[in-house]
Design an enzyme around this catalytic site. Structure first.
Site, mmCIF file in Angstrom:
data_model
loop_
_atom_site.group_PDB
_atom_site.id
_atom_site.type_symbol
_atom_site.label_atom_id
_atom_site.label_comp_id
_atom_site.label_asym_id
_atom_site.label_seq_id
_atom_site.Cartn_x
_atom_site.Cartn_y
_atom_site.Cartn_z
ATOM 1 N N ARG A 150 9.914 81.110 59.672
ATOM 2 C CA ARG A 150 10.616 81.260 58.391
ATOM 3 C C ARG A 150 10.244 80.145 57.413
ATOM 4 N NH1 ARG A 150 16.689 81.629 60.084
ATOM 5 N NH2 ARG A 150 15.844 80.005 61.411
ATOM 6 N N ASN A 190 15.508 85.884 60.194
ATOM 7 C CA ASN A 190 15.391 86.345 61.572
ATOM 8 C C ASN A 190 16.280 87.565 61.758
ATOM 9 O OD1 ASN A 190 13.658 84.299 62.355
ATOM 10 N ND2 ASN A 190 15.248 83.053 63.285
#
Length: 94
Positions: free
Chosen positions: A21, A39
Site C-alpha cells: 500500500r 487491503n
C-alpha cells in the site's frame, strides 16, 4: 488535452504485509494520480487509479511488478470505475 482514465484493480499474491500500500501511494503520487489503495479481507489489495491514460497505464504496469518483497500473482482490472480527485490515499477500511 490527454484523455483521462479511471480503473479499479484487485491485486492478488503476497501483497499484504510487504509494504504494497505504501509503495502504491508513493508510485501513484509520483505519476500524478488520484485515488486510493486498501487491503481486502480476502488477502488482496484493491486500488482506484484516476488520471491521464498514460499515467494509469504506467501504474498498472508497476502494480504487476509490485514492491521488492511482494509476489504478484494476478492483477484484475475493472473498467470503467468512479472518477477520483484529490491526492492519492491509503485507506484502512476493508
Amino acid at each position: 488535452m490527454q484523455a483521462s482514465r479511471s480503473i479499479l484493480v484487485r491485486i492478488s499474491g503476497r501483497v499484504q504485509g510487504v509494504g504494497y500500500r505504501d509503495w502504491t501511494q508513493r508510485k501513484a503520487a509520483a505519476l500524478g494520480l488520484s485515488g486510493w489503495v486498501r487491503n481486502l479481507a480476502s488477502g488482496e489489495v484493491e486500488g482506484l487509479f484516476s488520471g491521464s491514460a498514460d499515467a494509469v497505464e504506467a501504474m498498472l504496469a508497476a502494480c504487476r511488478r509490485g514492491p521488492q518483497l511482494a509476489r504478484v500473482d494476478d492483477v484484475t482490472v475493472i473498467e470503467p470505475a468512479e472518477q477520483a480527485s484529490g491526492p492519492f490515499a491509503v485507506r484502512y477500511d476493508r
